[in-house]
Design a protein around this motif. Structure first.
Motif, mmCIF file in Angstrom:
data_model
loop_
_atom_site.group_PDB
_atom_site.id
_atom_site.type_symbol
_atom_site.label_atom_id
_atom_site.label_comp_id
_atom_site.label_asym_id
_atom_site.label_seq_id
_atom_site.Cartn_x
_atom_site.Cartn_y
_atom_site.Cartn_z
ATOM 1 N N GLY A 159 0.885 -1.262 -0.118
ATOM 2 C CA GLY A 159 -0.121 0.024 0.055
ATOM 3 C C GLY A 159 1.088 1.176 0.239
ATOM 4 N N GLY A 160 0.359 2.232 -0.400
ATOM 5 C CA GLY A 160 1.098 3.549 -0.602
ATOM 6 C C GLY A 160 0.755 4.521 0.345
ATOM 7 N N ALA A 161 1.275 5.022 1.501
ATOM 8 C CA ALA A 161 0.767 5.813 2.389
ATOM 9 C C ALA A 161 1.428 7.289 2.136
ATOM 10 N N MET A 162 0.839 8.140 1.533
ATOM 11 C CA MET A 162 1.507 9.447 1.520
ATOM 12 C C MET A 162 0.930 10.661 2.179
ATOM 13 N N THR A 163 -0.606 10.451 2.293
ATOM 14 C CA THR A 163 -1.362 11.962 2.712
ATOM 15 C C THR A 163 -1.287 12.021 4.357
ATOM 16 N N ASP A 164 -0.570 13.092 4.593
ATOM 17 C CA ASP A 164 -0.794 13.096 6.071
ATOM 18 C C ASP A 164 -1.900 13.818 6.536
ATOM 19 N N VAL A 165 -2.102 13.954 7.778
ATOM 20 C CA VAL A 165 -3.259 14.758 8.221
ATOM 21 C C VAL A 165 -3.252 16.002 8.062
ATOM 22 N N LYS A 166 -2.115 16.638 8.186
ATOM 23 C CA LYS A 166 -1.675 17.988 7.763
ATOM 24 C C LYS A 166 -2.299 19.242 8.599
ATOM 25 N N GLY A 167 -3.300 18.998 9.573
ATOM 26 C CA GLY A 167 -3.504 20.178 10.561
ATOM 27 C C GLY A 167 -3.952 21.335 9.763
ATOM 28 N N ASP A 168 -3.104 22.503 10.130
ATOM 29 C CA ASP A 168 -3.223 23.756 9.474
ATOM 30 C C ASP A 168 -2.587 23.583 8.165
ATOM 31 N N ARG A 169 -3.283 23.790 7.063
ATOM 32 C CA ARG A 169 -2.755 23.603 5.754
ATOM 33 C C ARG A 169 -1.791 24.803 5.339
ATOM 34 N N SER A 170 -1.909 25.914 6.116
ATOM 35 C CA SER A 170 -0.976 27.147 5.659
ATOM 36 C C SER A 170 0.338 26.742 6.291
ATOM 37 N N MET A 200 -3.885 9.614 6.086
ATOM 38 C CA MET A 200 -5.285 9.686 6.064
ATOM 39 C C MET A 200 -5.804 8.974 4.836
ATOM 40 N N HIS A 201 -6.937 8.755 5.111
ATOM 41 C CA HIS A 201 -7.508 8.272 3.785
ATOM 42 C C HIS A 201 -6.807 7.048 2.857
ATOM 43 N N GLN A 202 -6.348 6.095 3.692
ATOM 44 C CA GLN A 202 -5.280 5.057 3.165
ATOM 45 C C GLN A 202 -6.125 4.070 2.502
ATOM 46 N N THR A 203 -6.084 4.046 1.010
ATOM 47 C CA THR A 203 -6.834 3.071 0.276
ATOM 48 C C THR A 203 -6.238 1.848 0.277
ATOM 49 N N GLY A 204 -7.237 0.683 0.728
ATOM 50 C CA GLY A 204 -6.662 -0.697 0.808
ATOM 51 C C GLY A 204 -5.814 -1.100 2.048
ATOM 52 N N LEU A 460 -11.863 13.092 -7.545
ATOM 53 C CA LEU A 460 -11.750 14.497 -7.212
ATOM 54 C C LEU A 460 -10.461 14.662 -6.396
ATOM 55 N N HIS A 461 -10.374 13.983 -5.297
ATOM 56 C CA HIS A 461 -9.345 14.540 -4.374
ATOM 57 C C HIS A 461 -7.767 13.375 -4.435
ATOM 58 N N GLY A 462 -8.301 12.302 -4.754
ATOM 59 C CA GLY A 462 -7.238 11.062 -4.711
ATOM 60 C C GLY A 462 -5.945 11.845 -5.821
ATOM 61 N N GLY A 464 -4.189 14.081 -5.279
ATOM 62 C CA GLY A 464 -4.385 15.682 -4.917
ATOM 63 C C GLY A 464 -5.407 16.278 -5.699
ATOM 64 N N SER A 465 -6.060 17.300 -4.998
ATOM 65 C CA SER A 465 -7.172 17.863 -5.141
ATOM 66 C C SER A 465 -6.930 18.764 -6.646
ATOM 67 N N PRO A 466 -8.119 19.261 -7.049
ATOM 68 C CA PRO A 466 -7.849 19.755 -8.582
ATOM 69 C C PRO A 466 -6.822 20.944 -8.377
HETATM 70 C C1 LIG Z 1 -11.198 7.866 -1.741
HETATM 71 C C2 LIG Z 1 -9.997 8.685 -1.587
HETATM 72 C C3 LIG Z 1 -8.687 7.711 -1.506
HETATM 73 C C4 LIG Z 1 -7.509 8.177 -1.137
HETATM 74 N N1 LIG Z 1 -6.644 7.245 -0.960
HETATM 75 C C5 LIG Z 1 -5.053 7.323 -0.657
HETATM 76 C C6 LIG Z 1 -4.306 6.716 -0.507
HETATM 77 O O1 LIG Z 1 -4.330 5.568 -0.671
HETATM 78 N N2 LIG Z 1 -2.964 6.969 -0.148
HETATM 79 C C7 LIG Z 1 -2.893 8.347 0.086
HETATM 80 O O2 LIG Z 1 -1.597 8.775 0.421
HETATM 81 N N3 LIG Z 1 -3.694 9.467 0.023
HETATM 82 C C8 LIG Z 1 -5.056 8.957 -0.389
HETATM 83 N N4 LIG Z 1 -6.164 9.968 -0.653
HETATM 84 C C9 LIG Z 1 -5.839 11.191 -0.268
HETATM 85 C C10 LIG Z 1 -5.855 12.241 -1.223
HETATM 86 O O3 LIG Z 1 -4.363 12.416 -1.868
HETATM 87 C C11 LIG Z 1 -6.144 13.675 -0.591
HETATM 88 O O4 LIG Z 1 -7.247 13.538 -0.281
HETATM 89 C C12 LIG Z 1 -5.866 14.888 -1.375
HETATM 90 O O5 LIG Z 1 -4.382 14.928 -1.471
HETATM 91 C C13 LIG Z 1 -6.386 16.118 -0.716
HETATM 92 O O6 LIG Z 1 -6.082 16.228 0.632
HETATM 93 P P1 LIG Z 1 -7.142 16.445 1.742
HETATM 94 O O7 LIG Z 1 -8.062 15.371 1.474
HETATM 95 O O8 LIG Z 1 -6.242 16.424 2.986
HETATM 96 O O9 LIG Z 1 -7.555 17.844 1.498
HETATM 97 P P2 LIG Z 1 -7.188 19.296 1.910
HETATM 98 O O10 LIG Z 1 -5.602 19.191 1.843
HETATM 99 O O11 LIG Z 1 -7.780 19.405 3.133
HETATM 100 O O12 LIG Z 1 -7.739 20.091 0.877
HETATM 101 C C14 LIG Z 1 -8.959 20.699 0.745
HETATM 102 C C15 LIG Z 1 -9.267 21.905 -0.111
HETATM 103 O O13 LIG Z 1 -8.174 22.855 0.315
HETATM 104 C C16 LIG Z 1 -7.367 23.279 -0.526
HETATM 105 N N5 LIG Z 1 -5.994 23.393 0.241
HETATM 106 C C17 LIG Z 1 -5.249 22.620 0.786
HETATM 107 N N6 LIG Z 1 -4.252 22.892 1.372
HETATM 108 C C18 LIG Z 1 -4.178 24.423 0.998
HETATM 109 C C19 LIG Z 1 -3.158 25.457 1.085
HETATM 110 N N7 LIG Z 1 -1.850 25.269 1.582
HETATM 111 N N8 LIG Z 1 -3.472 26.566 0.436
HETATM 112 C C20 LIG Z 1 -4.585 26.765 -0.240
HETATM 113 N N9 LIG Z 1 -5.577 25.746 -0.556
HETATM 114 C C21 LIG Z 1 -5.348 24.553 0.256
HETATM 115 C C22 LIG Z 1 -7.323 22.075 -1.611
HETATM 116 O O14 LIG Z 1 -6.885 22.561 -3.072
HETATM 117 C C23 LIG Z 1 -8.803 21.976 -1.534
HETATM 118 O O15 LIG Z 1 -9.358 22.449 -2.522
HETATM 119 C C24 LIG Z 1 -7.359 9.229 -0.976
HETATM 120 C C25 LIG Z 1 -8.491 10.272 -1.033
HETATM 121 C C26 LIG Z 1 -9.554 9.805 -0.964
HETATM 122 C C27 LIG Z 1 -10.794 11.059 -1.079
#
Ligand SMILES: Cc1cc2nc3c(=O)[nH]c(=O)nc-3n(C[C@H](O)[C@H](O)[C@H](O)COP(=O)(O)OP(=O)(O)OC[C@H]3O[C@@H](n4cnc5c(N)ncnc54)[C@H](O)[C@@H]3O)c2cc1C
Length: 499
Positions: A159-170, A200-204, A460-462, A464-466
């Motif tokens: 499995g690939g674990a990349m997305t941290d929970v990230k707290g304050d995104r700024s 967070m959101h770790q697929t499989g 939408l989010h996997g 990276g968001s748009p």
């Molecule tokens: C179904 C699903 C499966 C997934 N599977 C995996 C997986 O297997 N492994 C893995 O590692 N990840 C996985 N992801 C995570 C995915 O990569 C993240 O959801 C994505 O990177 C967005 O991060 P976030 O959900 O924390 O959203 P957020 O970072 O909270 O983003 C929400 C909004 O805020 C905006 N934003 C965020 N940060 C900033 C900033 N600094 N400045 C301005 N705007 C900002 C974004 O553009 C977005 O519009 C999965 C996600 C989903 C939904």
């Protein structure tokens, strides 16, 4: 490596895994801290809500058995034919086959089959460990190759674990109120490192055997302890899994299987908490080389954004379901229905074409791995953030309101109202009412139910968001070159400087 060594390296489960049954058996009996809906899950394989996600992962093994030319590849790492989900692409042909396999698995499951993140993590780590070693004199690449070779031989799921929970995104990792909001090294000793944090959101995650954890954003010098890549067994001490809730996930335990829409297959996401998890040096692939975090993220996302070609397989299923629904209603030949099916197909194939174009225009890297074209991969994923939503809207348009107002399977079986449901939910003559209901439930499942997680919000989010793709597209769009071409044709001699 003989069978004995493979078993001792990879734990008590039976390896090498040969087929889907072996894979499912390999998940049994692991001592993992897994929670779902407030309860500890002793054996995820036997949990009715979790099993469809295991079955979707198992389909990757079934495909490898049924179509080895598509779902396996010759690896120069193991020196053998290996599952394509463990194969580092070494050519455009490899990437093209990878994408064909992903579309086929999307078609077969109608959901997220959960293996692409691990494959793309492996692919990115191959070249990035090579590049770190070249600049820093480290030995990460050899460690990584040794790990991957064993994984290929044991035929396990990574499995690939990349997305941290990230707290304050700024704020960056070291600026957070709590250091655990990004995964980080808490201490080091002569045997290895210890990491804490969460992904967070770790697929499989629960359906995997090992996890590769990686940074999720560009790092700065203050983020050295957060600049860490490594591999851990999913049952390593200190790991806790909280499985995410999916829309209508408990339909499967409501009785019957019709209301589930797709009773066989589902995706899975989990929050993984790391509490001082030990990682021996042999499984550490980056520790402190913060400058390389952005390279890793960029390469991973370049691979992973094209992996969203899988959604065209789901699109195939949904387009088919919409056409079936129209046929059940006796309107398949209506011109606007045909046009909507054409529109859905156009959107679906547009995703496919951008993903495939990125594979055909791939580039070799110093490590020998090949990577999709970065611009086309970002364009492809950006298409995926939009087109499935429009395809889903059109599917619901064609399906009619019954897709969300239909009585349940239990009503169908009820002595008093069952015959009424059959009578009043009938479509055109010759169509079985229950078949009509099944197709509508599938459309519900994929557009607002359990597998809409994989088809829509993951799209939408996997990876990276748009906005993440728009940033990369802006970086690569070569606007000055485009302006100079316009000036040349228009006969403009003066170059305007940017404001
Ligand atoms: C179904 C699903 C499966 C997934 N599977 C995996 C997986 O297997 N492994 C893995 O590692 N990840 C996985 N992801 C995570 C995915 O990569 C993240 O959801 C994505 O990177 C967005 O991060 P976030 O959900 O924390 O959203 P957020 O970072 O909270 O983003 C929400 C909004 O805020 C905006 N934003 C965020 N940060 C900033 C900033 N600094 N400045 C301005 N705007 C900002 C974004 O553009 C977005 O519009 C999965 C996600 C989903 C939904």
């Amino acid at each position: 490596m003989n069978q004995q060594n493979v078993v001792s390296l990879w734990g008590s489960f039976k390896t090498p895994i040969v087929n889907a049954d072996d894979y499912i058996a390999s998940l049994r009996g692991r001592k993992m801290d897994v929670f779902f809906m407030g309860e500890r899950v002793e054996e995820p394989v036997d949990h009715p809500v979790i099993f469809p996600s295991i079955n979707a992962m198992a389909e990757t093994y079934r495909l490898a058995s049924a179509r080895p030319e598509l779902a396996s590849a010759d690896s120069n790492i193991a020196g053998a034919r290996v599952n394509r989900f463990l194969h580092v692409p070494g050519s455009s042909a490899d990437l093209v086959q990878k994408h064909e396999m992903q579309r086929e698995l999307g078609r077969r499951t109608g959901t997220c089959f959960q293996r692409c993140v691990g494959l793309d993590a492996v692919s990115a780590c191959h070249s990035v460990t090579y590049d770190i070693d070249a600049e820093c004199g480290t030995d990460y690449h050899q460690r990584f190759l040794a790990f991957l070779k064993r994984a290929q031989q044991a035929n396990i799921v990574i499995g690939g674990a990349m997305t941290d929970v990230k707290g304050d995104r700024s704020k960056g990792p070291h600026q957070q109120a709590d250091p655990d909001l990004f995964l980080h090294v808490t201490r080091r000793d002569d045997k290895g490192i210890y990491v804490s944090g969460a992904k967070m959101h770790q697929t499989g995650a629960i359906n995997s055997h090992w996890l590769i954890f990686m940074p999720t954003i560009r790092m700065s010098e203050g983020d050295r302890d957060w600049s860490v890549v490594g591999a851990v067994r999913v049952d390593a001490p200190g790991l806790t899994y909280v499985v995410g809730r999916q829309t209508n996930d408990t339909r499967i335990v409501d009785g019957g299987e019709l209301d589930a829409g797709n009773a066989q297959f589902a995706g899975q996401e989990a929050l993984i908490v790391f509490e001082d998890v030990f990682v021996p040096h042999e499984h550490v692939f980056m520790d402190g080389e913060w400058k390389f975090a952005s390279l890793l993220v960029e390469r991973f996302t370049t691979y992973h954004r094209s992996s969203y070609v899988c959604k065209t397989g789901l699109g195939d299923v949904l387009i088919g379901a919409a056409a079936e629904a129209a046929s059940h209603n006796g309107v398949e030949d209506a011109s606007h229905i045909k046009d909507k099916l054409v529109e859905m197909t156009h959107l679906n194939e547009t995703i496919y074409s951008s993903c495939m174009a990125g594979a055909y225009r791939s580039k070799p890297m110093a490590s020998g791995a090949c990577i999709n074209d970065e611009m086309l991969s970002n364009v492809a994923k950006h298409n995926v953030t939009r087109f499935p939503f429009e395809i889903a809207r059109l599917a619901q348009d064609i399906a009619g309101g019954l897709v969300v107002t239909m009585p349940s399977e239990r009503d169908l079986q009820n002595n008093e109202v069952g015959s009424l449901v059959r009578k009043f939910l009938q479509g055109r003559p010759g169509v079985d009412t229950v078949d009509r209901m099944r197709i509508l439930r599938l459309i519900e499942n994929m557009t607002i139910g359990r597998n809409a997680v994989g088809y829509l919000t993951e799209s939408l989010h996997g990876a990276g968001s748009p906005q993440a793709q728009r940033i990369q597209i802006a970086r690569g769009m070569q606007i000055e070159d485009k302006k100079s071409r316009a000036r040349l044709l228009a006969g403009v001699k003066t170059k305007t400087e940017p404001n």
